[in-house]
Design a protein around this motif. Structure first.
Motif: not given
Length: 275
Positions: A86-111
């Motif tokens: 496979v030559g390309r992956i387009v991942l649906l992530s979240s704006m939450a990763v732009n900010f300090e990862q102080t909650n589970d939602i942000a951490r999950w998307h960052a991971e």
């Protein structure tokens, strides 16, 4: 062949439709293909990101994939994708990763993003903020009484139409120029919760009202249909947005050459869900 995971979701359905309209060969995976309800022309296979044994068949002859962010379940998919070329992956992530990862939602998307980066596969990340479709959670209250009850009516966001997220996903799948980019996506206007209830009423032709709940009561009501930890995060996010104006990101208009869909237009399209 383009593979769409999360094909029955709010964004994935539109990714499938828009790819078919562009003349692409599309495959989708679903835990239950018989009830997926996807359009004619898409190949639907039984598959699940949490069932690695289903992935090699789903990825055979696939050169690009739209990836739904199932936390903790991407590594097997990415390994199989690499094995299949496979030559390309387009991942649906979240704006939450732009900010300090102080909650589970942000951490999950960052991971999830970290897993894709570490795979070595070419990638594009889509980081939308609030979906307009989130407000379908109000549909029952609107149908039965016309009163939307939540905390922080003055909490602002710039919700985006799920079709617009899909449009960026399709462009990223089809155009090499988006590889290595991470796009933060918002709708075209900052709207509070009370603003959105007002627009819903105007478009539906009904008298609707927002009723302010205490954070504690809102947390209790949300925890009845979602994990308590997620409810806590969402209430805290609303608190942080209270009395603010949401920032409008330019990425969607820059990529597509047009303004994003308005909340009123989205309500008109989904009006049956609220009636």
């Amino acid at each position: 062949m383009i593979l769409v995971t999360g094909a029955t979701g709010n964004v994935g359905r539109h990714v499938v439709t828009q790819l078919l309209e562009a003349g692409e060969k599309v495959r989708a995976i679903s835990r239950d293909p018989g009830t997926a309800g996807l359009p004619d022309g898409v190949e639907v296979l039984e598959g699940d990101l949490r069932r690695p044994e289903t992935l090699p068949a789903a990825l055979r002859d696939v050169d690009r994939a739209y990836l739904f962010p199932v936390h903790g379940a991407l590594d097997d998919f990415l390994t199989a994708a690499g094995d299949e070329g496979v030559g390309r992956i387009v991942l649906l992530s979240s704006m939450a990763v732009n900010f300090e990862q102080t909650n589970d939602i942000a951490r999950w998307h960052a991971e999830c993003e970290r897993s894709v980066r570490d795979s070595g596969l070419p990638w594009t990340f889509l980081r939308p903020g609030a979906f307009m479709a989130n407000d379908l959670g109000w549909a029952g209250m609107i149908r039965h009484g016309g009163v939307v009850r939540a905390a922080y009516g003055d909490a602002a966001s710039a919700p985006i139409d799920e079709r617009d997220i899909a449009e960026v996903a399709v462009r990223a799948l089809l155009d090499d120029g988006h590889v290595g980019e991470a796009y933060t996506l918002t709708g075209p206007a900052s709207l509070t919760q009370t603003d959105r209830v007002r627009i819903l009423g105007e478009v539906l032709g009904r008298e609707l009202r927002f009723e302010e709940l205490t954070p504690e009561r809102a947390r209790e009501e949300m925890a009845a249909f979602m994990p308590a930890g997620v409810a806590e995060v969402l209430v805290r996010l609303l608190a942080s947005a209270s009395g603010t104006t949401a920032e409008i990101e330019p990425a969607f208009e820059r990529i597509t050459g047009r303004a994003g869909g308005t909340y009123a237009r989205w309500v008109a399209r989904r009006a049956a869900d609220f009636r």
